[in-house]
Design a protein around this motif. Structure first.
Motif, mmCIF file in Angstrom:
data_model
loop_
_atom_site.group_PDB
_atom_site.id
_atom_site.type_symbol
_atom_site.label_atom_id
_atom_site.label_comp_id
_atom_site.label_asym_id
_atom_site.label_seq_id
_atom_site.Cartn_x
_atom_site.Cartn_y
_atom_site.Cartn_z
ATOM 1 N N VAL A 217 0.607 -1.234 0.302
ATOM 2 C CA VAL A 217 0.216 -0.253 -0.290
ATOM 3 C C VAL A 217 0.616 1.875 0.239
ATOM 4 O O VAL A 217 0.046 2.839 0.070
ATOM 5 C CB VAL A 217 -0.923 0.171 0.970
ATOM 6 N N GLY A 218 1.655 1.299 0.302
ATOM 7 C CA GLY A 218 2.480 2.048 -0.055
ATOM 8 C C GLY A 218 4.054 2.360 0.329
ATOM 9 O O GLY A 218 5.180 1.164 0.267
ATOM 10 N N ALA A 219 5.236 3.283 0.110
ATOM 11 C CA ALA A 219 6.738 2.248 0.504
ATOM 12 C C ALA A 219 7.175 3.964 1.182
ATOM 13 O O ALA A 219 7.215 5.511 1.727
ATOM 14 C CB ALA A 219 7.369 2.899 -1.007
ATOM 15 N N THR A 220 8.401 3.792 1.550
ATOM 16 C CA THR A 220 9.220 4.950 2.097
ATOM 17 C C THR A 220 10.547 4.606 2.216
ATOM 18 O O THR A 220 11.203 3.255 1.288
ATOM 19 C CB THR A 220 8.670 4.483 3.388
ATOM 20 N N LEU A 221 12.097 5.382 2.924
ATOM 21 C CA LEU A 221 13.480 5.108 2.326
ATOM 22 C C LEU A 221 13.664 3.862 3.761
ATOM 23 O O LEU A 221 13.333 4.663 4.619
ATOM 24 C CB LEU A 221 13.649 6.392 2.484
ATOM 25 N N GLY A 222 14.550 4.160 3.416
ATOM 26 C CA GLY A 222 15.981 2.688 4.364
ATOM 27 C C GLY A 222 16.604 2.638 4.952
ATOM 28 O O GLY A 222 17.836 2.776 3.634
ATOM 29 N N ASN A 223 17.516 2.649 5.877
ATOM 30 C CA ASN A 223 19.056 2.113 5.671
ATOM 31 C C ASN A 223 19.175 1.128 6.679
ATOM 32 O O ASN A 223 18.768 1.049 8.123
ATOM 33 C CB ASN A 223 19.621 3.853 6.632
ATOM 34 N N ASP A 224 19.071 -0.218 5.235
ATOM 35 C CA ASP A 224 19.552 -1.568 6.753
ATOM 36 C C ASP A 224 21.129 -1.551 6.874
ATOM 37 O O ASP A 224 22.109 -2.045 6.390
ATOM 38 C CB ASP A 224 19.095 -2.201 5.490
ATOM 39 N N VAL A 225 21.922 -0.413 8.364
ATOM 40 C CA VAL A 225 22.733 -0.474 8.621
ATOM 41 C C VAL A 225 23.743 -1.943 8.439
ATOM 42 O O VAL A 225 22.655 -2.767 9.053
ATOM 43 C CB VAL A 225 22.904 -0.049 10.027
ATOM 44 N N ASN A 226 24.200 -1.855 8.178
ATOM 45 C CA ASN A 226 24.965 -2.860 7.485
ATOM 46 C C ASN A 226 26.557 -3.524 8.819
ATOM 47 O O ASN A 226 27.327 -2.469 8.149
ATOM 48 C CB ASN A 226 25.365 -3.965 6.162
ATOM 49 N N LEU A 227 26.925 -4.849 8.921
ATOM 50 C CA LEU A 227 27.982 -4.830 9.851
ATOM 51 C C LEU A 227 28.806 -6.136 8.824
ATOM 52 O O LEU A 227 28.361 -7.075 8.931
ATOM 53 C CB LEU A 227 28.149 -5.345 10.850
ATOM 54 N N ARG A 228 29.975 -5.226 7.388
ATOM 55 C CA ARG A 228 30.270 -6.125 6.943
ATOM 56 C C ARG A 228 31.336 -7.489 6.960
ATOM 57 O O ARG A 228 31.377 -8.328 7.124
ATOM 58 C CB ARG A 228 30.677 -4.935 5.693
ATOM 59 N N ASP A 229 32.332 -7.018 8.387
ATOM 60 C CA ASP A 229 33.269 -8.002 9.263
ATOM 61 C C ASP A 229 31.775 -8.790 10.295
ATOM 62 O O ASP A 229 32.506 -9.695 9.887
ATOM 63 C CB ASP A 229 33.525 -7.122 9.711
ATOM 64 N N VAL A 230 30.861 -8.672 10.100
ATOM 65 C CA VAL A 230 30.653 -9.439 11.040
ATOM 66 C C VAL A 230 30.030 -10.338 10.287
ATOM 67 O O VAL A 230 29.627 -11.761 10.933
ATOM 68 C CB VAL A 230 29.382 -8.793 12.346
ATOM 69 N N GLU A 231 29.288 -10.574 9.348
ATOM 70 C CA GLU A 231 27.938 -10.881 8.118
ATOM 71 C C GLU A 231 29.408 -11.704 7.926
ATOM 72 O O GLU A 231 29.173 -12.872 7.150
ATOM 73 C CB GLU A 231 27.247 -10.249 7.602
ATOM 74 N N GLY A 232 30.013 -11.132 7.358
ATOM 75 C CA GLY A 232 31.227 -11.884 6.278
ATOM 76 C C GLY A 232 32.178 -13.382 7.265
ATOM 77 O O GLY A 232 32.642 -14.029 6.354
ATOM 78 N N ARG A 233 32.368 -13.126 8.451
ATOM 79 C CA ARG A 233 33.415 -14.052 9.024
ATOM 80 C C ARG A 233 32.209 -15.540 9.464
ATOM 81 O O ARG A 233 32.805 -16.925 8.928
ATOM 82 C CB ARG A 233 33.236 -13.184 10.327
ATOM 83 N N SER A 234 30.449 -14.722 9.318
ATOM 84 C CA SER A 234 29.576 -16.353 9.086
ATOM 85 C C SER A 234 28.021 -15.566 8.758
ATOM 86 O O SER A 234 27.680 -14.734 9.724
ATOM 87 C CB SER A 234 29.389 -17.393 10.315
ATOM 88 N N ALA A 235 27.598 -16.002 7.969
ATOM 89 C CA ALA A 235 26.001 -16.108 7.962
ATOM 90 C C ALA A 235 24.559 -16.441 8.992
ATOM 91 O O ALA A 235 24.218 -15.634 8.815
ATOM 92 C CB ALA A 235 25.358 -16.655 6.401
ATOM 93 N N LEU A 236 25.884 -17.353 9.472
ATOM 94 C CA LEU A 236 25.063 -17.363 11.049
ATOM 95 C C LEU A 236 24.807 -16.331 11.638
ATOM 96 O O LEU A 236 24.261 -16.310 13.159
ATOM 97 C CB LEU A 236 25.633 -18.585 11.716
ATOM 98 N N LEU A 237 26.161 -15.204 11.455
ATOM 99 C CA LEU A 237 25.864 -13.974 12.490
ATOM 100 C C LEU A 237 24.795 -12.969 11.777
ATOM 101 O O LEU A 237 24.967 -11.648 12.290
ATOM 102 C CB LEU A 237 27.488 -13.743 12.397
ATOM 103 N N LEU A 238 24.054 -13.351 11.060
ATOM 104 C CA LEU A 238 23.577 -12.052 10.381
ATOM 105 C C LEU A 238 22.590 -11.248 11.405
ATOM 106 O O LEU A 238 22.543 -10.420 11.337
ATOM 107 C CB LEU A 238 21.974 -13.119 9.274
ATOM 108 N N GLY A 239 21.652 -11.975 12.241
ATOM 109 C CA GLY A 239 20.918 -11.923 13.813
ATOM 110 C C GLY A 239 21.645 -10.187 13.803
ATOM 111 O O GLY A 239 22.348 -9.036 14.405
#
Length: 383
Positions: A217-239
């Motif tokens: 029904v609509g849209a907005t802008l977002g910033n999905d702040v990301n920690l590249r080093d943490v996720e890069g170590r393991s996808a299981l650290l996505l949370g």
């Protein structure tokens, strides 16, 4: 009214208004912010679920609480005046979901993160190596198609298959929980980085407002702040990489679909990013929604349906093609945030979302949840 920040259209948001304990539902009319909070329509969730969101916002009676430019300026400082309203995240009870690896550039950067094991100093060499090895324009592949599966088989044979390639060109999209209902921050707020991270970045995205029936029904802008080093170590650290205090920003308003502004507008948007550091560093980039590899409709269908229900609806970040690689502190060191960075995400149809970077441990803690909202609305006789 500054059209670069606040677009035209049917706008729906939330604000902290002096004299009220509960967040107020607001819209913009003729350069003024109007409080349209009403009994039974006291949340963005209620309006979205009404089946006539744009019509309701257009016709709802309300009271001006101030000029939009003054309220934007008050919200921007992060140290809001008690005499003026300040914008909040434009959603409330909705689940906050996100889709990842929906653009080929993002896909390749995720593979690089994984191969580098969170070491940003190795990223440049790996980027060249992987691009040479793949030798295929992945942007032309339809995820899950027979040609995509042939590329997958070839990559497995070459020994560079990755979980990120799986969700980038495989049959199933990556959908994850970005944050909790009521936890997102809005225009002007600080966005948070977990203090363990030394390699991180903003992700400029469009986020869709979706009802419990799966209707966009609509849209907005977002910033999905990301920690590249943490996720890069393991996808299981996505949370840990994605869901931290103040790590989900949305705003400034949800623009509701009304015939003039539609999902097709979103699909043809170019999302601009500008990062300005207190050290004089400037980073600019863009994400072209026309290059998304999975349609917004397919991402929504992967999120909500007979397999998973969201009674209060959801907001879905659509992913980004922008992965910053510009060196900041020296050749080969790539980009990472510094405290005090100002991040602006913009597109003409949705305006501009601006936030300042801080550590998640230093941002204002999230203390106002669903139970607080419902109690305050009950006290105000708005339920």
């Amino acid at each position: 009214m500054d059209a670069t920040i606040i677009p035209d259209g049917v706008l729906l948001g939330r604000a902290k208004v002096p004299g009220f304990i509960e967040p107020r539902v607001v819209t913009v009319r003729d350069g003024q912010v109007f409080d349209i909070t009403a009994k039974g329509m006291a949340t963005v969730r209620d309006i979205a679920e009404s089946g006539r969101a744009a019509e309701h916002v257009r016709s709802a009676s309300g009271k001006s609480v101030g000029a939009v430019d003054a309220i934007i300026e008050n919200s921007r400082t992060g140290q809001t005046s008690k005499n003026l309203p300040a914008l909040l995240s434009p959603i409330d009870l909705q689940a906050i979901k996100a889709s990842g690896v929906t653009f080929v550039v993002s896909l390749l950067e995720r593979v690089i993160e994984e191969q580098a094991r969170g070491d940003k100093s190795r990223a440049d060499a790996l980027r060249t190596e992987i691009l040479d090895l793949i030798g295929t324009d992945l942007s032309q592949l339809v995820p899950g198609s027979e040609p995509a599966m042939k590329v997958k088989a070839a990559l497995i044979e070459k020994g560079v298959w990755s979980q990120y390639l799986e969700v980038g060109i495989g049959p199933d999209a990556e959908i994850f929980t970005k944050s909790q209902p009521m936890s997102s921050v809005g225009f002007g707020a600080e966005v948070g980085l977990h203090p363990i991270s030394s390699w991180n970045n903003p992700e400029p995205e469009v986020a869709l407002l979706v009802t419990s029936k799966g209707e966009i029904v609509g849209a907005t802008l977002g910033n999905d702040v990301n920690l590249r080093d943490v996720e890069g170590r393991s996808a299981l650290l996505l949370g840990k990489a994605k869901d931290n205090n103040a790590s989900a920003a949305l705003g400034p308003f949800v623009r509701l679909f009304d015939g003039e502004f539609t999902l097709e507008t979103v699909k043809n948007s170019e999302i601009a990013l500008r990062v300005e550091g207190t050290d004089g560093f400037v980073l600019e980039g863009a994400s072209n929604m026309a290059q998304i590899s999975r349609t917004p409709e397919s991402l929504v269908a992967a999120t909500i349906g007979s397999h998973h229900q969201y009674p209060d609806g959801l907001v879905l970040y659509l992913g980004t093609m922008f992965a910053p690689v510009k060196d900041r502190d020296g050749v080969g060191k790539g980009f990472t945030h510094k405290i005090g960075d100002t991040v602006s995400i913009s597109t003409p149809s949705l305006g501009t979302l601006t936030n300042t970077v801080n550590l998640s441990t230093k941002c204002p803690p999230w203390t106002y949840g669903t139970s607080h909202l419902l109690r305050d609305l009950a006290r105000a006789d708005l339920l």
